[in-house]
Every structure is written in C-alpha cells, then in structure tokens.
Write a protein that holds these residues in place. Structure first.
Motif, short mmCIF file in Angstrom:
data_model
loop_
_atom_site.label_atom_id
_atom_site.label_comp_id
_atom_site.label_asym_id
_atom_site.label_seq_id
_atom_site.Cartn_x
_atom_site.Cartn_y
_atom_site.Cartn_z
N ALA A 180 63.97 57.00 28.19
CA ALA A 180 63.20 56.66 26.91
C ALA A 180 63.37 57.89 25.83
N MET A 181 63.25 59.38 26.40
CA MET A 181 63.30 60.41 25.70
C MET A 181 65.04 60.42 25.11
N LYS A 202 61.95 45.13 27.69
CA LYS A 202 62.69 45.07 26.09
C LYS A 202 62.59 43.63 25.94
N GLN A 203 63.16 42.67 26.91
CA GLN A 203 63.32 41.28 26.64
C GLN A 203 62.10 40.68 26.67
N VAL A 236 67.70 50.85 34.51
CA VAL A 236 68.21 50.00 33.45
C VAL A 236 67.59 48.57 33.57
N PHE A 237 67.67 48.02 34.50
CA PHE A 237 67.11 46.62 34.69
C PHE A 237 65.57 46.62 34.34
#
Length: 68
Positions: free
Chosen positions: A8-9, A62-63, A55-56
């Motif tokens: 995130a950073m 996000k989705q 990442v998943f």
C-alpha cells in the motif's frame, strides 16, 4: 499483513510503477520466509506463498469495492 502495508505504501509512491509492486512483494516475501525458516526450499516456498496471498488479498479487496 506487513507485505500488504508495504504494498500500500509503494502504491502511493509516485516513483514506483504499479507493475513492479508484485515483484517487490515476491522478493520481500522470499527474504522474509528465508529469514524465518532458513535458507532452504521450504523458506523460499513460504515466501512465494505469502507474496501470492498478499497480492490475492489486495485484488479481492479491490475487486469487491469496484462498481460495474
């Protein structure tokens, strides 16, 4: 959780391209796995799995928040 926060950073850092973030996560995950378990196949695999889970998880969040 640490890799997620680092990702995130990096996402909010303008100099870092988005396509490089998963690669950074992979390298940091492998480094973390090796440092905790030791330099063996299990440590490397755990690092890869942790990076993949990070990442998943990001993609799930996000989705889930995107509207069609």
């Amino acid at each position: 959780p640490v890799l997620y926060v680092i990702g995130a950073m990096l996402k909010n850092t303008p100099i870092v391209k988005d396509w490089t973030i998963p690669w950074v996560m992979l390298v940091l995950g492998i480094f973390g796995g090796v440092s905790v378990i030791g330099f063996n196949v299990e440590g490397v695999l755990q690092g890869i799995l942790v990076a993949g889970a990070t990442v998943f998880t990001h993609q799930l969040i996000k989705q889930s928040h995107e509207k069609e």
